[in-house]
Design a protein around this motif. Structure first.
Motif, PDB file in Angstrom:
ATOM      1  N   ILE A 333       0.697  -1.322   0.114  1.00 28.03           N
ATOM      2  CA  ILE A 333       0.016  -0.048   0.349  1.00 28.03           C
ATOM      3  C   ILE A 333       1.010   0.927  -0.279  1.00 28.03           C
ATOM      4  O   ILE A 333       1.826   1.190   0.509  1.00 28.03           O
ATOM      5  N   SER A 334       0.971   2.279  -0.509  1.00 32.76           N
ATOM      6  CA  SER A 334       1.628   3.052  -1.045  1.00 32.76           C
ATOM      7  C   SER A 334       0.531   4.436  -2.375  1.00 32.76           C
ATOM      8  O   SER A 334       0.804   4.114  -2.993  1.00 32.76           O
ATOM      9  N   GLN A 335       0.571   5.410  -1.399  1.00 37.27           N
ATOM     10  CA  GLN A 335      -0.153   6.288  -2.093  1.00 37.27           C
ATOM     11  C   GLN A 335       1.279   6.797  -3.029  1.00 37.27           C
ATOM     12  O   GLN A 335       0.345   7.435  -4.893  1.00 37.27           O
ATOM     13  N   GLU A 338       6.191   5.138  -4.516  1.00 31.75           N
ATOM     14  CA  GLU A 338       7.719   5.061  -4.666  1.00 31.75           C
ATOM     15  C   GLU A 338       8.698   4.694  -3.317  1.00 31.75           C
ATOM     16  O   GLU A 338       9.632   5.477  -3.317  1.00 31.75           O
ATOM     17  N   THR A 339       8.058   4.709  -2.284  1.00 33.23           N
ATOM     18  CA  THR A 339       8.774   4.469  -1.336  1.00 33.23           C
ATOM     19  C   THR A 339       9.390   3.502  -1.210  1.00 33.23           C
ATOM     20  O   THR A 339       9.935   2.490  -1.448  1.00 33.23           O
ATOM     21  N   ALA A 340      11.043   4.024  -0.534  1.00 31.57           N
ATOM     22  CA  ALA A 340      12.108   2.972  -0.986  1.00 31.57           C
ATOM     23  C   ALA A 340      11.975   1.765  -0.061  1.00 31.57           C
ATOM     24  O   ALA A 340      12.191   0.969  -0.350  1.00 31.57           O
ATOM     25  N   GLN A 473       0.640  15.059  15.086  1.00 37.00           N
ATOM     26  CA  GLN A 473       1.706  14.981  15.399  1.00 37.00           C
ATOM     27  C   GLN A 473       2.487  15.338  13.903  1.00 37.00           C
ATOM     28  O   GLN A 473       3.460  16.835  14.221  1.00 37.00           O
ATOM     29  N   GLU A 474       2.084  15.070  12.737  1.00 42.01           N
ATOM     30  CA  GLU A 474       2.377  15.694  11.680  1.00 42.01           C
ATOM     31  C   GLU A 474       2.552  16.937  10.986  1.00 42.01           C
ATOM     32  O   GLU A 474       3.174  18.072  10.883  1.00 42.01           O
ATOM     33  N   VAL A 475       1.601  17.625  11.671  1.00 47.00           N
ATOM     34  CA  VAL A 475       1.132  18.662  10.976  1.00 47.00           C
ATOM     35  C   VAL A 475       0.595  20.126  12.707  1.00 47.00           C
ATOM     36  O   VAL A 475       0.668  21.186  11.810  1.00 47.00           O
TER      37      VAL A 475
HETATM   38  O1  M6R Z   1       3.751   7.099  -0.488  1.00 45.00           O
HETATM   39  P1  M6R Z   1       3.697   5.859   0.914  1.00 45.00           P
HETATM   40  O2  M6R Z   1       1.978   5.869   1.071  1.00 45.00           O
HETATM   41  O3  M6R Z   1       4.809   4.846   0.522  1.00 45.00           O
HETATM   42  O4  M6R Z   1       4.293   7.183   1.998  1.00 45.00           O
HETATM   43  C1  M6R Z   1       4.133   6.112   2.945  1.00 45.00           C
HETATM   44  C2  M6R Z   1       4.470   8.046   4.336  1.00 45.00           C
HETATM   45  O5  M6R Z   1       5.562   7.952   3.293  1.00 45.00           O
HETATM   46  C3  M6R Z   1       3.490   8.759   4.154  1.00 45.00           C
HETATM   47  O6  M6R Z   1       1.624   7.317   4.562  1.00 45.00           O
HETATM   48  C4  M6R Z   1       3.576   9.208   5.475  1.00 45.00           C
HETATM   49  O7  M6R Z   1       3.710   8.600   6.666  1.00 45.00           O
HETATM   50  C5  M6R Z   1       2.186  10.676   5.688  1.00 45.00           C
HETATM   51  N1  M6R Z   1       3.365  11.903   5.926  1.00 45.00           N
HETATM   52  C6  M6R Z   1       1.397  10.464   6.269  1.00 45.00           C
HETATM   53  O8  M6R Z   1       0.306  11.007   6.477  1.00 45.00           O
END
Ligand code: M6R
Length: 585
Positions: A333-335, A338-340, A473-475
Motif C-alpha cells: 500500500i503506497s500512495q 515510490e517509497t524506498a 503529530q505531523e501537522v
Molecule cells: O507514498 P506512501 O503512501 O508510500 O507514503 C507512506 C508514508 O510516508 C506516508 O503515509 C506518511 O506517513 C504521511 N506523511 C502520513 O500523513
C-alpha cells in the motif's frame, strides 16, 4: 523526496518555468532550492536556503534550465549543500542516496569539494570520465556502475548541448509538449504544459535537446523507444482552488474520492483476491499512514473473509524476508508508489517469485510497475504531506478486497461490501460541510494549548487511533499517542493527569468504560462516535457505518489535526522535517 525538474525548448523563459515547476514539487522537499540556467554556453547557478514557494528570483533569458528543491540527507541546510552542484564541467541535481560516496570522495580529494553532499561526488565522477575522453553517455554509464544506492539525476556538461537524466530506483519522467521537453520527479511539475508522459525505467537515460529526445539503456547504451502515455490528472486538480491549504482541499475531496475508489472494476478486485487465494502467506507492506491502513485491513480480513494476514512496516520486513517464496503474496500500500522501504522489499520478493498486488495512487509508479495486479486509488494528485484522501481510498480498497476474498472463499458477497462502502461514502459526503468543520474548530480551540494528547480505539478503530496520532503529530507538533483502548490500564494510564485531552474513537460499552477510567483520572474526554456518551466532555459525531466505521471515523480526526495546525500558526501542507514521498531508506 527532493523535487527535480528540467526544461529544454524553444521558449526563452526556462529559468521561470523551472521555478514554477519546482514550486509544484515543493511537497517533495522544502529546505532549500537551486536552479541552473544555460546561457550562451555558460551555466548560471542560483541557490538559496528556504522554501521555493517564497522564491522571487528573476532569470536571464535561457532555453534550457534545471533545478532542485531539497530535503536534506547528507549535510545541513546550507547554500553550499543545496543542488545543483558543479564539479569541473558537470552541473548536477540528484535525488536519492549514493551509499558508497565517501570512498570516491576521498580518492578524488576531499578538499576539491564545495559541499558535504553525496551528490557532488556523482558530479565529480561524471566529470572524471568526461575528462578522460568518454562521451556523455559513457561517462554517465561508467558513473552509474560505480554507484551503490538509488538515484535520479539531471545534469548538463559544459560544451555539450542539452540536458541528461538517468535513474535507478528514484522516480523520473519525461513530459512532451509541442515546444518543449521536461524531466521531473513527479507529474505536477509540468502538468500545466502537458499531460503526455514517457516513464523512465530503472537503468535508463534520456538526453533532451531543443527538438530531440533520445532514450537509451544505461547499461548497454542502446537507444530505446518509449510509449507516450496520457495521464488523466488535470492541472486544475493539482491546484488549491478556493482552499487555503492542500490538506483541507484533500480532506473535502473525500466527498468524491471514496466513491471513485469503490468503483473499481469488480474483475480487477477478483483478480487481486485470486492472488491471495493461490498463496499461503500474505504480507501487507506499507509505511506511515499507509501502514496504519494495512493494520486496519488486518481487522477487515479477519472479520469479513476469516483470513489472517501479516501486516509489517516495510522498514521492518527484512527480518521476515526469509519467509518470502513463490507462494507468498506481497500487498503493497503506497500512495506515491515510490517509497524506498516498500520498493526494496518488493524488488527482492519479486526475485524470489512472490506475487505482488499494489494499492497505489500513481498507476505508473515504480511500485505499480513491479506489481502483478495494480488496484489504483483514483484519488487524484495528493499534495499535502499529510495523507488524507489517499488513506480513506486505500481503506475502501482493502475493505473491498476483503469482500472479494470472502466471496472466493464462500464466506460473503462482494457486492454487499461495495454497497456498505457506497452508504459510507454518502454519509461522509453529508458530514463534510463548513458547519461540521466549525464545530471541530471549536473543539480544537479548547485543546490547542496542550502539549500531550492520547487517542484510544478498539478493534479496527485501534489502528485509527495510531493514525490519528500520526496526523496530529505531523501537522500540529503536539505529542500525540494512540493506544488500544483495553491496553490503557496496562501502563499508559500512568500518563493521564489533569486536563490531558484524550480522543475516544467509538462508543461501544467497553471503550466507554475505558473512557470513564480516563475521566476518573482528570482527562478531558473527547468522543468521536455515532452516539454521545455522558462521559464525553466534547463530542464529534460520526455516522454509524457498521463494518466501515473506521473509514468514517478518520475524517473528523483529519479535520481536527488540520484545525490544530492552523490554530498553532503552522503550515499543515509543509510540516517541518518531512517530505511527501520518501525515496530514501
Ligand atoms: O507514498 P506512501 O503512501 O508510500 O507514503 C507512506 C508514508 O510516508 C506516508 O503515509 C506518511 O506517513 C504521511 N506523511 C502520513 O500523513
Amino acid at each position: 523526496m527532493c523535487g527535480i525538474f528540467a526544461v529544454s525548448g524553444s521558449q526563452t523563459n526556462a529559468g521561470a518555468v523551472v521555478i514554477a515547476g519546482l514550486k509544484k514539487l515543493e511537497y517533495r522537499g522544502y529546505d532549500s532550492w537551486g536552479v541552473a540556467i544555460r546561457r550562451e554556453g555558460k551555466v548560471v547557478l542560483e541557490k538559496q536556503v528556504g522554501k521555493i514557494s517564497e522564491a522571487q528570483h528573476e532569470f536571464e533569458p535561457a532555453t534550457e534550465a534545471f533545478g532542485h528543491s531539497r530535503w536534506a540527507t547528507h549535510g545541513g541546510v546550507t547554500v553550499q549543500n543545496s543542488h545543483p552542484h558543479r564539479y569541473g564541467r558537470v552541473t548536477l541535481a540528484h535525488n536519492g542516496i549514493f551509499e558508497n560516496f565517501a570512498s570516491h570522495k576521498e580518492r578524488i580529494g576531499t578538499g576539491t569539494f564545495q559541499s558535504e553532499t553525496d551528490s557532488e561526488v556523482i558530479a565529480a565522477l561524471i566529470n572524471e570520465h568526461v575528462e578522460k575522453g568518454c562521451d556523455p553517455f559513457e561517462a554517465i554509464q561508467n558513473t552509474a556502475s560505480q554507484i551503490k544506492g538509488r538515484f535520479a539525476i539531471i545534469l548538463c556538461i559544459d560544451g555539450v548541448d542539452g540536458i541528461f537524466a538517468a535513474r535507478r530506483g528514484s522516480p523520473l519522467l519525461v513530459g512532451r509538449s509541442a515546444d518543449a521537453t521536461y524531466i521531473a520527479s513527479d507529474i505536477p511539475a509540468f502538468l500545466e504544459h502537458t499531460s503526455t508522459v514517457n516513464y523512465l525505467d530503472d537503468d535508463e537515460i534520456v538526453w533532451i535537446r531543443k527538438d530531440n529526445v533520445l532514450f537509451a539503456d544505461l547499461k548497454t547504451g542502446k537507444s530505446i523507444e518509449k510509449r507516450n502515455i496520457d495521464v488523466p490528472w488535470s492541472e486544475e486538480e493539482a491546484q488549491k482552488g478556493d482552499f487555503k491549504h492542500f490538506m483541507l482541499k484533500e480532506i473535502f475531496e473525500q466527498k468524491e474520492t471514496i466513491s471513485r475508489a469503490i468503483n473499481q472494476p469488480s474483475e480487477l478486485m477478483k483478480s487481486a483476491a485470486e492472488v491471495l487465494a493461490q498463496c499461503n502467506g500474505v504480507y501487507f507492506l506499507a509505511c506511515g499512514t499507509a501502514h496504519k491502513v494495512a493494520a486496519t485491513a488486518e481487522y477487515f480480513f479477519a472479520d469479513i473473509s476469516g483470513r489472517k494476514i501479516n501486516v509489517v512496516a516495510a522498514s521492518e520486513m527484512p527480518t521476515f524476508e526469509s519467509f518470502i517464496n513463490e507462494k507468498t503474496a506481497l500487498i503493497a500500500i503506497s500512495q506515491s508508489g515510490e517509497t524506498a522501504d516498500v520498493l526494496e522489499i518488493l524488488e527482492r520478493g519479486k526475485k524470489k517469485g512472490a506475487k505482488i498486488v499494489s494499492i497505489t495512487n500513481v498507476e505508473m509508479s515504480s511500485v505499480a510497475r513491479i506489481s502483478d495486479v495494480v488496484l489504483p486509488l483514483n484519488a487524484g494528485v495528493e499534495k499535502a504531506v499529510a495523507s488524507t484522501k489517499a488513506a480513506t481510498a486505500q481503506m475502501a480498497i482493502c475493505f473491498l478486497l476483503a469482500h472479494a476474498d470472502a466471496e472466493l472463499r464462500g464466506r460473503g458477497i462482494f457486492n454487499v461490501g461495495r454497497e456498505l462502502l457506497r452508504e459510507t461514502s454518502t454519509a461522509i459526503n453529508e458530514l463534510l460541510n463548513p458547519r461540521y468543520a466549525e464545530h471541530i474548530h471549536a473543539v480544537a480551540e479548547k485543546i490547542v494549548d496542550r502539549n500531550n494528547m492520547f487517542i484510544i480505539g478498539r478493534g479496527s478503530l485501534y489502528p485509527m487511533a495510531l493514525e490519528a496520532a500520526i496526523k496530529i503529530q505531523e501537522v500540529s507538533y503536539i505529542h500525540a499517542q494512540g493506544f488500544a483502548a483495553g491496553e490503557l490500564k496496562h501502563g499508559p494510564i500512568a500518563l493521564i493527569e489533569n486536563r490531558v485531552p484524550c480522543l475516544v474513537l467509538g462508543d461501544d460499552p467497553e471503550t466507554i468504560s475505558n473512557a470513564m477510567e480516563l475521566k476518573a483520572r482528570g482527562a478531558k474526554v473527547i468522543g468521536i462516535s455515532p452516539t454521545r456518551a455522558d462521559v464525553f466532555d466534547e463530542w464529534i459525531r460520526v455516522p454509524d457505518c457498521d463494518g466501515a466505521q473506521s473509514i468514517a471515523t478518520l475524517v473528523p480526526v483529519q479535520i481536527l489535526a488540520y484545525q490544530l495546525a492552523i490554530l498553532r500558526g503552522l503550515d499543515p501542507d509543509m510540516p517541518r522535517n518531512l517530505a511527501k514521498s520518501v525515496t530514501v531508506k
